[in-house]
Motif scaffolding. Structure first.
Motif: not given
Length: 356
Positions: A325-340
């Protein structure tokens, strides 16, 4: 143009970062963050005999070793870009000496002076980056080095003070540091240097607004998650799914119940927002097909994250479920930062000249 070797080095650092965050999540999940009472040593030694045979020490002291590893990797990235872009020896010497002094101040618990040094350091970085017109990777590598030093110091302060507040900030800064590593890997890739994204003025404005809003909302959810994990380590304040302690809208007191409620329902809200932005991003990224998989992943990962969150409650914070759950949350943040980075990066985002 960034070298292929540096890009591979950045990807390796990124991989080590995943291991570090996983290990840190395991430390919190197992509630062994204070298994070692001193810092930076471990029971007065660099490596106590047989430490890897004791599960609590393996997690906590092992986390320190992985953190040290990524610290050296960040230092390597800094010097790689330092020597490549008009090096000034006084800069490197000053950063290293200030870093050593910073750690000494944390060890002596002189936190006010340490905060002042950190503030002056970031002020210097901002002014120098702009004034000397550093290339992007030069500034990002320096930023990552400064962040990893502060991150290590926060971990030490958390041990010395036995403070949940230091632990929460430590967890939050770790997510930001990882996003900087993601940006470094992206900015050294061929997609960044050779790709072009063509958007109209209206589309560019919408893409930038929604990508940044998404990143901030996901980060806010991770802040709630970090607070929850550091204040409800052994068990959650409630075990129901839709309600919280039998209430649809609990009061602010007790705080642990309201925090769990906020994390659950803000999580549902963010999941819907991610899917909404990802669907639109797939259309915005049609002229940059290399980045469309990012939007595709974001379409499916929120459902996985919500399901993992539900199973965390149902299983009473199972180790593997919680850590994924923690790692998937990190992945969501990382992918969101890639969009930014994609929609705000001038090297990538090109507006429609006819409309402009």
């Amino acid at each position: 143009m960034p070298s292929r070797a540096f890009h591979r080095y950045a990807l390796f650092t990124l991989a080590v970062g995943i291991v570090l965050i996983w290990w840190g999540a395991a430390v919190t999940t197992e509630d062994v963050g204070l298994a070692v009472p001193d810092w930076p040593l471990c029971y007065g030694k660099i490596n106590p005999e047989g430490w890897y045979k004791v599960p609590a020490l393996l997690l906590e002291h092992g986390h320190r070793w992985i953190g040290m590893t990524i610290g050296w990797l960040a230092l390597g990235m800094y010097f790689w870009q330092f020597f490549k872009n008009k090096p000034a020896l006084v800069e490197a010497v000053s950063i290293i000496l200030c870093g050593i002094g910073f750690f000494i101040l944390i060890k002596l618990r002189v936190y006010s002076v340490a905060v002042l040094i950190a503030f002056l350091g970031f002020t210097w970085l901002t002014m120098t980056w702009i004034g000397r017109k550093w290339v992007l990777l030069r500034g990002l590598a320096t930023l990552s080095l400064m962040l990893v030093m502060i991150q290590a110091a926060l971990g030490g302060a958390r041990v010395q003070e036995m403070s949940d507040k230091f632990g929460i900030v430590h967890g939050m800064l770790g997510q930001i540091f990882y996003c900087v590593l993601v940006f470094i890997a992206f900015a050294s890739s061929r997609t960044w240097t050779e790709g072009r994204l063509l958007l109209s003025l209206t589309e560019a404005a919408r893409a930038r607004f929604w990508s940044l809003a998404l990143f901030l909302c996901v980060f806010a959810q991770l802040v709630l998650g970090a607070s929850l994990r550091h204040t409800q380590r052994t068990h959650l304040a409630a075990s129901d799914i839709l309600t919280t302690k039998g209430q649809w809208l609990p009061s602010f007191q007790p705080q642990d119940v309201f925090l769990l409620f906020a994390h659950k329902y803000w999580g549902f809200t963010v999941a819907v927002l991610i899917i909404f932005v990802a669907a639109r991003a797939r259309r915005w990224l049609v002229t940059l097909p290399q980045m469309r998989p990012v939007a595709t992943l974001l379409l499916f990962m929120p459902t996985v994250q919500v399901a993992l969150g539900i199973f965390v409650i149902l299983t009473g914070k199972s180790f593997w479920v919680t850590n994924f759950h923690v790692l998937n949350g990190l992945a969501l943040l990382a992918l969101s930062s890639l969009l930014v980075a994609t929609f705000w990066g001038d090297r990538l985002c090109r507006r429609d000249e006819a409309e402009a």
